[in-house]
Write a protein that holds these residues in place. Structure first.
Motif, PDB file in Angstrom:
ATOM      1  N   UNK B 117      20.862   0.756 -32.168  1.00  0.00           N
ATOM      2  CA  UNK B 117      22.258   0.430 -32.342  1.00  0.00           C
ATOM      3  C   UNK B 117      22.906   0.485 -30.984  1.00  0.00           C
ATOM      4  N   UNK B 118      23.769  -0.226 -30.793  1.00  0.00           N
ATOM      5  CA  UNK B 118      24.565  -0.610 -29.503  1.00  0.00           C
ATOM      6  C   UNK B 118      26.131  -0.267 -29.772  1.00  0.00           C
ATOM      7  N   UNK B 164      25.423  -4.357 -41.060  1.00  0.00           N
ATOM      8  CA  UNK B 164      25.529  -2.920 -40.744  1.00  0.00           C
ATOM      9  C   UNK B 164      26.456  -2.973 -39.456  1.00  0.00           C
ATOM     10  N   UNK B 165      27.037  -3.847 -38.963  1.00  0.00           N
ATOM     11  CA  UNK B 165      27.764  -3.685 -37.760  1.00  0.00           C
ATOM     12  C   UNK B 165      29.175  -3.412 -38.078  1.00  0.00           C
ATOM     13  N   UNK B 166      29.991  -2.543 -37.595  1.00  0.00           N
ATOM     14  CA  UNK B 166      31.133  -1.872 -37.933  1.00  0.00           C
ATOM     15  C   UNK B 166      31.915  -1.484 -36.881  1.00  0.00           C
ATOM     16  N   UNK B 176      24.826  -2.919 -34.962  1.00  0.00           N
ATOM     17  CA  UNK B 176      23.182  -2.493 -35.625  1.00  0.00           C
ATOM     18  C   UNK B 176      22.461  -3.851 -35.326  1.00  0.00           C
ATOM     19  N   UNK B 177      21.070  -3.373 -34.869  1.00  0.00           N
ATOM     20  CA  UNK B 177      20.038  -4.748 -34.430  1.00  0.00           C
ATOM     21  C   UNK B 177      19.219  -4.633 -35.366  1.00  0.00           C
ATOM     22  N   UNK B 178      18.631  -5.965 -35.690  1.00  0.00           N
ATOM     23  CA  UNK B 178      17.666  -6.278 -36.565  1.00  0.00           C
ATOM     24  C   UNK B 178      16.278  -5.767 -35.898  1.00  0.00           C
ATOM     25  N   UNK B 179      16.111  -5.744 -34.578  1.00  0.00           N
ATOM     26  CA  UNK B 179      15.021  -5.260 -34.043  1.00  0.00           C
ATOM     27  C   UNK B 179      15.666  -4.653 -32.757  1.00  0.00           C
ATOM     28  N   UNK B 180      15.002  -3.536 -32.243  1.00  0.00           N
ATOM     29  CA  UNK B 180      15.475  -2.817 -30.990  1.00  0.00           C
ATOM     30  C   UNK B 180      15.581  -3.850 -29.865  1.00  0.00           C
ATOM     31  N   UNK B 181      16.659  -3.418 -29.113  1.00  0.00           N
ATOM     32  CA  UNK B 181      16.690  -4.434 -27.918  1.00  0.00           C
ATOM     33  C   UNK B 181      17.205  -3.511 -26.686  1.00  0.00           C
ATOM     34  N   UNK B 182      16.441  -3.723 -25.653  1.00  0.00           N
ATOM     35  CA  UNK B 182      16.714  -2.791 -24.435  1.00  0.00           C
ATOM     36  C   UNK B 182      17.960  -3.477 -23.511  1.00  0.00           C
ATOM     37  N   UNK B 183      18.067  -4.673 -23.740  1.00  0.00           N
ATOM     38  CA  UNK B 183      19.090  -5.455 -22.648  1.00  0.00           C
ATOM     39  C   UNK B 183      20.105  -6.172 -23.513  1.00  0.00           C
ATOM     40  N   UNK B 184      20.863  -5.606 -24.212  1.00  0.00           N
ATOM     41  CA  UNK B 184      21.658  -6.457 -25.043  1.00  0.00           C
ATOM     42  C   UNK B 184      23.058  -7.065 -24.069  1.00  0.00           C
TER      43      UNK B 184
END
Lengths: 324, 532
Positions: B117-118, B164-166, B176-184
């Motif tokens: 989540x970012x 799930x993005x609000x 919210x991400x489908x898969x975790x990401x370190x560098x959005x």
């Protein structure tokens, strides 16, 4: 005479149908389509197969080729040229604007080309072997040997960039007509004339020289007909009828010549647009533009045939006797 | 992206705390000190003194045909389209020339512990050119618009889970991400990722939608030109020009002629030779970006003859890199070392420079049983220097007993149909983060894997590197990944070519930008001096 014309026109239409099918067929053979072009960006990667499949379905590119062809033909016959696959913009929005620009170039070139080629040819041919003849003949031969884009590059370098006399690129802001900035036409037209006039001029010269050496001109001279009158009354008609087909060839050659010139000067005409549309695989535009250009070429040839008939008594006699 | 992950709102001067601090020295080679301060590229060029207001800047750049041209920033892929988009709209974050990120409409990006989540904090006080304030709703709308399957948007936000993005208040978006990401951040700095106003549907010559950028759309004629006028409500400093006219000319020669004959004040995407010739013109200046784009060939490691690593190393030893830079790119470039991304964060600059060693190449080929190797290289006039580099490589490789046959192919489909599909081809990517580039090209499931590099162990390490939230661990993993590619991979990356632009001497405040980054073709700080 009328029957002959109708036959020629029908043959022309047949050729046009063949061209239409050929263009579509060749286009199908190309190695990518609009979906690939849309999804590929310079300096980035390939689209995924799923993306491509989805976009092809959306654009209707996944249907069999004959169905797409039939759709285009039925639209074209109803006057609906379709929409760009890339942007969704109606083809006729752009095409007629561009055709008008190209037509301006073509008409201006033809209007200048015919008197120029005839005049030079008659001038050289009527004095075969003289210094005038030699200068004109050598210049024409030299120009004919140089590709027109080389001439264009030289013209730009000297006249536009060094002397700053004329614009180096023929930009026409959208919404304005080419006639608002006539100076942008000078170099493209000059480039076309240099490329297209030598061949018909040399044909006219050869024909005129032949006529001038003939028995009947010598008789006319002995009867005291001389100078300009001799050339215009007795030599020119034969020379003109002989030059109709080379001139028609030059006019058709305009289509190719204009493509080169439009690219060179970034002139917003139909050929430049067509070239980019081909590389973008935008087939509705390519089909419509190619068919219209082919129709123009075929039409000019049919007209040239008719005109040659009118000015040449011998050919009229042949057609009249029904030997065609 | 430590400055993004520590949660400090990194406005103002930021510096990448990476081991590649040498980068900052590199920028000096471009002759232009680039501050990584938000939104200020340093001006360059002869006009001195304070910027003068007013005037219309005319810029020529490659574009599209009238029938195919689009104005929508989520779709416009051409150079001209990119230039228009960045002068009218803003991204949340944007690339600096060295691929670090600068905050634009976002004030901060904060991931949770595993990057699933970012949290995006928006900059307060930003308004669109029609006066309406920028809020989280505009961001949500832009994301939805890019993800809408009914639109042919090319913005790549596939990892975002919109359901799930609000919004969390007016200035915060929780993604919210489908898969975790370190560098959005690198994703949001992508070419197409602009923020448009909530409710924006079609963007064309009739709607002329609003943006938050330094200029607003005044008129657009497809395939021909776009006219922009100053946006007096711009949030990031004062814009000097009254108007900007972005004129499209696809042909390189005609584009240059327009500039030379005074029909334009700025020209983008020159050929290297044109730039070299322009150096001697006292009324113009050549603008060289601080970083170059890859100039490279690629070998398919899964196809003969390149399935033997010794053959690949021999090919890499058979190219004289300095000669490439000098004669193909006329000196506008630096030698490459067979790995992508010089100047980018986590680029491995500790590897030895591979030399030109035809003798060693011969020995390797003999050992591999491939002495007198013959290969075919399809080439096309697709990018400046392509054909020249292929011709020169064929010449240089003769010294190693390698015969490279050149095969001419159509330029317009080279990069979609030829590259990566044959054993030896050209490859050309603009500059992206290593994260993005290797995700696109390096793994078994990458869509553009043109070297056929498929190694499960490498893929696993790459996945670990992408997900590593600790920058030191990330760097360590990335260095190892690149070392393996340097030893055994399929790229023959001979140069980093710096694509020059040029401007007339009365143009001030032009930024030296690497194509695709925020400074390139960005006229927010540009001004025109009175003509003397």
């Amino acid at each position: 005479m009328l029957r002959y014309f109708l036959r020629r026109a029908a043959a022309g239409a047949g050729v046009l149908i063949i061209v239409t099918v050929l263009v579509f067929g060749l286009f199908e053979l190309l190695d990518s389509d609009a979906a690939v072009v849309i999804l590929t960006r310079q300096g980035a990667g390939d689209p995924s197969p799923e993306q491509l499949a989805a976009l092809r379905a959306e654009l209707g590119l996944d249907r069999p080729a004959p169905i797409r062809f039939a759709e285009w033909v039925s639209g074209f016959l109803r006057g609906d040229l379709g929409k760009s696959l890339i942007s969704g913009r109606p083809v006729d929005d752009v095409l007629f604007d561009r055709l008008a620009n190209s037509a301006a170039l073509a008409v201006l070139t033809i209007v200048l080309l015919i008197p120029l080629a005839l005049g030079l040819g008659l001038l050289a041919g009527s004095r075969a072997g003289s210094r005038t003849d030699r200068v004109i003949s050598v210049a024409a031969l030299a120009l004919e040997a140089v590709p027109s884009f080389v001439l264009g590059v030289l013209l730009v370098a000297v006249i536009a960039l060094s002397l700053r006399l004329l614009p180096a690129v023929s930009l026409i802001p959208a919404g304005t007509s080419v006639w608002d900035r006539p100076q942008v036409l000078v170099l493209p037209v000059a480039c076309l004339l240099l490329g297209l006039s030598p061949h018909p001029a040399r044909m006219v010269r050869a024909q005129t020289a032949g006529v001038m050496a003939s028995e009947y001109i010598r008789t006319a001279r002995l009867n005291g007909v001389g100078g300009i009158r001799l050339i215009l009354r007795h030599a020119a008609p034969n020379a003109v009828s002989a030059s109709v087909h080379p001139l028609a060839g030059s006019v058709v050659g305009l289509v190719g010549g204009i493509a080169v010139v439009e690219t060179l000067f970034s002139y917003p005409g139909v050929s430049k647009e067509l070239l980019i549309a081909i590389s973008a695989r935008d087939y509705p535009f390519v089909q419509s533009a190619a068919v219209l250009l082919a129709a123009f070429g075929i039409g000019i040839h049919v007209l040239a045939d008719m005109f040659a008939l009118m000015v040449s008594p011998r050919a009229r006699a042949v057609v009249g006797e029904g030997r065609w | 992206m430590d400055n993004l992950t520590t949660g400090r709102s990194g406005i103002g001067r930021r510096r990448m705390l990476t081991g590649t601090a040498g980068l900052l020295g590199l920028t000096a080679l471009g002759g232009v000190p680039i501050l990584t301060a938000c939104g200020t590229g340093a001006p360059s060029g002869p006009p001195t003194g304070p910027p003068q207001p007013g005037g219309r800047l005319r810029s020529v750049i490659a574009g599209r045909s009238a029938i195919a041209d689009v104005l929508d920033p989520h779709e416009a892929g051409s150079s001209a389209g990119g230039a228009v988009s960045k002068n009218v709209w803003d991204r949340l974050v944007a690339y600096n020339n060295d691929l670090t990120l600068r905050y634009r409409l976002a004030r901060s990006l904060e991931p949770n512990a595993d990057g699933s989540v970012w949290r995006i904090q928006l900059r307060p006080g930003v308004v669109f050119s029609d006066g309406s304030p920028l809020t989280s709703r505009d961001v949500l709308w832009s994301f939805e618009r890019m993800l809408d399957p009914a639109r042919s948007s090319s913005g790549d936000l596939a990892m975002v889970d919109m359901a799930r993005t609000k919004a969390d208040g007016d200035l915060t978006v929780v993604v919210a991400m489908q898969t975790p990401i370190a560098d959005f951040g690198s994703v949001l700095a992508g070419w197409y990722c602009y923020i448009v106003k909530n409710g924006t549907a079609t963007i064309d010559e009739r709607t002329l939608s609003v943006g938050t950028g330094p200029f607003a759309l005044a008129s657009w004629s497809p395939g021909d030109r776009t006219v922009l006028r100053r946006n007096d409500r711009y949030w990031d400093g004062r814009t000097h020009l009254d108007e900007v006219e972005i004129i499209q000319i696809a042909e390189t020669e005609a584009r240059m002629n327009a500039f030379l004959s005074g029909e334009a004040d700025v020209v983008h995407e020159l050929s290297y030779l044109q730039a070299r010739n322009l150096e001697s013109d006292p009324t113009a200046m050549v603008i060289v970006p601080p970083e170059g784009l890859m100039g490279a060939f690629q070998m398919r490691v899964d196809l003969p003859p390149f399935d033997d690593v010794r053959v690949r190393q021999a090919m890499r030893l058979a190219v004289d890199r300095q000669a490439m830079v000098d004669s193909v790119y006329y000196g506008y470039g630096e030698v490459g070392n067979d790995i992508y991304g010089k100047g980018a964060p986590f680029y491995n600059d500790t590897l030895p420079q591979r030399p030109y060693d035809p003798q060693r190449a011969r020995e390797l080929l003999r050992a591999a049983g491939k002495a007198n190797l013959e290969v075919t290289l399809p080439t096309a006039d697709g990018m400046p220097g392509m054909v020249e580099s292929a011709t020169l490589f064929a010449e240089q490789a003769k010294a190693a007993g390698i015969t490279i046959r050149l095969e001419s192919t159509p330029a317009d489909t080279y990069f979609s149909q030829v590259t990566g599909k044959r054993p030896l081809t050209h490859i050309g990517w603009w500059n992206y983060s290593l994260d993005y580039f290797y995700g696109q090209t390096g793994t078994g499931s990458s869509p553009s894997n043109g070297t056929g590099w498929r190694r499960p162990a490498w893929d696993a390490k790459f996945a670990a590197a992408r997900a590593a939230m600790d920058p030191d661990r990330r760097r360590g993993l990335y260095f190892e990944l690149q070392e393996e590619l340097w030893q055994e991979g399929g790229y023959i990356l001979h140069s980093f070519a710096k694509r020059p632009d040029a401007a007339r001497n009365n143009v001030g405040g032009m930024r030296a930008g690497v194509p695709g980054t925020d400074d390139w073709a960005n006229y927010a700080t540009t001004w025109l001096a009175a003509r003397g």
